[in-house]
Scaffold this active site. Sequence first.
Site, PDB file in Angstrom:
ATOM      1  N   ASP A   1      18.774  44.602  32.113  1.00  0.00           N
ATOM      2  CA  ASP A   1      19.095  45.470  33.766  1.00  0.00           C
ATOM      3  C   ASP A   1      20.332  46.042  32.790  1.00  0.00           C
ATOM      4  O   ASP A   1      20.225  46.285  31.028  1.00  0.00           O
ATOM      5  CB  ASP A   1      19.930  44.143  34.758  1.00  0.00           C
ATOM      6  CG  ASP A   1      20.066  45.017  35.755  1.00  0.00           C
ATOM      7  OD1 ASP A   1      19.784  43.885  37.326  1.00  0.00           O
ATOM      8  OD2 ASP A   1      20.838  45.934  36.347  1.00  0.00           O
TER       9      ASP A   1
ATOM     10  N   ASN B   1      10.287  46.286  37.680  1.00  0.00           N
ATOM     11  CA  ASN B   1      10.777  46.103  39.121  1.00  0.00           C
ATOM     12  C   ASN B   1      12.244  47.228  39.465  1.00  0.00           C
ATOM     13  O   ASN B   1      12.064  47.282  40.406  1.00  0.00           O
ATOM     14  CB  ASN B   1      11.665  44.796  39.523  1.00  0.00           C
ATOM     15  CG  ASN B   1      11.405  44.916  40.160  1.00  0.00           C
ATOM     16  OD1 ASN B   1      11.455  44.665  41.349  1.00  0.00           O
ATOM     17  ND2 ASN B   1      13.035  44.319  40.260  1.00  0.00           N
TER      18      ASN B   1
ATOM     19  N   TYR C   1      12.142  58.975  46.698  1.00  0.00           N
ATOM     20  CA  TYR C   1      11.247  57.735  46.872  1.00  0.00           C
ATOM     21  C   TYR C   1       9.898  57.699  47.411  1.00  0.00           C
ATOM     22  O   TYR C   1       9.325  56.656  46.271  1.00  0.00           O
ATOM     23  CB  TYR C   1      12.865  56.856  47.718  1.00  0.00           C
ATOM     24  CG  TYR C   1      12.530  54.834  47.840  1.00  0.00           C
ATOM     25  CD1 TYR C   1      12.952  54.468  46.269  1.00  0.00           C
ATOM     26  CD2 TYR C   1      11.430  54.542  47.916  1.00  0.00           C
ATOM     27  CE1 TYR C   1      12.639  53.037  46.246  1.00  0.00           C
ATOM     28  CE2 TYR C   1      11.239  53.963  48.764  1.00  0.00           C
ATOM     29  CZ  TYR C   1      11.736  52.606  47.304  1.00  0.00           C
ATOM     30  OH  TYR C   1      11.518  51.283  47.737  1.00  0.00           O
TER      31      TYR C   1
ATOM     32  N   LYS D   1       7.092  56.128  44.880  1.00  0.00           N
ATOM     33  CA  LYS D   1       6.173  54.628  45.165  1.00  0.00           C
ATOM     34  C   LYS D   1       5.321  55.301  45.196  1.00  0.00           C
ATOM     35  O   LYS D   1       4.225  54.164  44.596  1.00  0.00           O
ATOM     36  CB  LYS D   1       7.130  54.181  46.171  1.00  0.00           C
ATOM     37  CG  LYS D   1       8.130  53.918  45.398  1.00  0.00           C
ATOM     38  CD  LYS D   1       8.393  52.530  44.481  1.00  0.00           C
ATOM     39  CE  LYS D   1       9.631  51.807  44.258  1.00  0.00           C
ATOM     40  NZ  LYS D   1       9.729  51.463  42.888  1.00  0.00           N
TER      41      LYS D   1
ATOM     42  N   ILE E   1      13.274  44.617  52.380  1.00  0.00           N
ATOM     43  CA  ILE E   1      13.225  44.076  52.120  1.00  0.00           C
ATOM     44  C   ILE E   1      14.910  43.749  52.266  1.00  0.00           C
ATOM     45  O   ILE E   1      15.436  44.372  51.989  1.00  0.00           O
ATOM     46  CB  ILE E   1      13.017  43.702  50.595  1.00  0.00           C
ATOM     47  CG1 ILE E   1      11.278  44.088  50.175  1.00  0.00           C
ATOM     48  CG2 ILE E   1      13.804  42.185  50.142  1.00  0.00           C
ATOM     49  CD1 ILE E   1      11.035  42.423  51.040  1.00  0.00           C
TER      50      ILE E   1
ATOM     51  N   THR F   1      17.916  43.535  50.688  1.00  0.00           N
ATOM     52  CA  THR F   1      18.349  43.398  49.522  1.00  0.00           C
ATOM     53  C   THR F   1      19.144  44.527  48.814  1.00  0.00           C
ATOM     54  O   THR F   1      19.813  44.884  50.206  1.00  0.00           O
ATOM     55  CB  THR F   1      17.393  44.292  48.363  1.00  0.00           C
ATOM     56  OG1 THR F   1      17.180  45.067  48.394  1.00  0.00           O
ATOM     57  CG2 THR F   1      16.085  43.171  47.819  1.00  0.00           C
TER      58      THR F   1
END
Length: 276
Positions: free
Chosen positions: A38, A93, A161, A165, A194, A196
Site C-alpha cells: 500500500d 487491486n 475511471y 477499467k 461497493i 468502500t
Amino acid sequence: MPGRLNGKVALITGAGSGIGLEASFLFAKEGCKVVCADINEQAGQATATKINADIGANSAAFVRVDVGKEADIAAAVAFAEKTFGKLHIVFNNAGIMHPADDNAETTEEKIWDLTMQINVKGVWWGCKHAIPALRRAGGGSIINTASFVAVRGAATPQLAYTTSKGAVLAMTRELAVIHARENIRFNALCPGPIRTPLLMDFLNTEEKKQRRLVHVPMGRFGEAIEQANAALFLASDESSFCTGTDFMVDGGLSAAYVTPEGPTKTVSPQKNFSGV
C-alpha cells in the site's frame, strides 16, 4: 485442515483498506503468506501487523508501493520472493476514483493522466513483473480489479475511471490468452457498487448514491468482504479452469437494467466475517 491457499504466497496491492484489506485477512486465514502492499504506510503496516497477531507470526509482511511507479512494483515482487521464497498469486487491486472525474468536456487532463497512470499502467506493471515470478513458481493466478463500469458504463459521469477499467478488462483477456499454456491464469474481478471509502467519497451526495442503487436489483451496496470472497476463489485452485473471465460480483446490476419502478425492498448487507 489445510486452507484453500495453503502453501501459497500472495502480493495484494491496496491492502490498507477496502477490498485489499479484506482479501489480505481472508487469504491469510486460508493458509497463504501475504505481502500487504500500500502507498499508505500506516494503513498497510497495520494490516500486516494485525494479521500476524491474529492469524500467526510470519503470516504477512508489509511493503510500501506506489502502483503509479514501476520501480515500486518491481521491488514489491522481489520483496515477496525474498521474504517468502516464491510468489503464486498477485491481486492488482489498488486504484483511484478521482472525485473531480466527470465527462469528456470537463474532466481535466491531469485527472485523466493520473487515473491512467495508476489504474492502467499500475495493473500492467503488476502483471509484467509478476509473470516471471509466477513462472519461477510453476504457475499461479493474477487477479486484476476492473469494475462493472467496464461493461455497462456508469450512471454518474466518471469518464477517466470507466475508461481505465475497460482497459484493465481488455488487458486481462489478452494476457490470459498469451499465458494460458504456462499455468498462469488472469481474471478480472468486476465489483458492482461497493461500500468502500473510495466509492463513498466519489458518491458524496445522497442523490449520487441513489442513482447507483436504483439500478442494483439487490437494492444495496456490496461489501468489501464479498469481493474478497470472490478473489479467494480466483486465487485458489478451485478456479483452475478459469482464465480470461470478467467475474461480475455486482448484485445483479449487469444482468438487467432496473428502473426506479423496479425492486425496492431493502436488503441487509452480508455479515462481515473478516478479522477486522
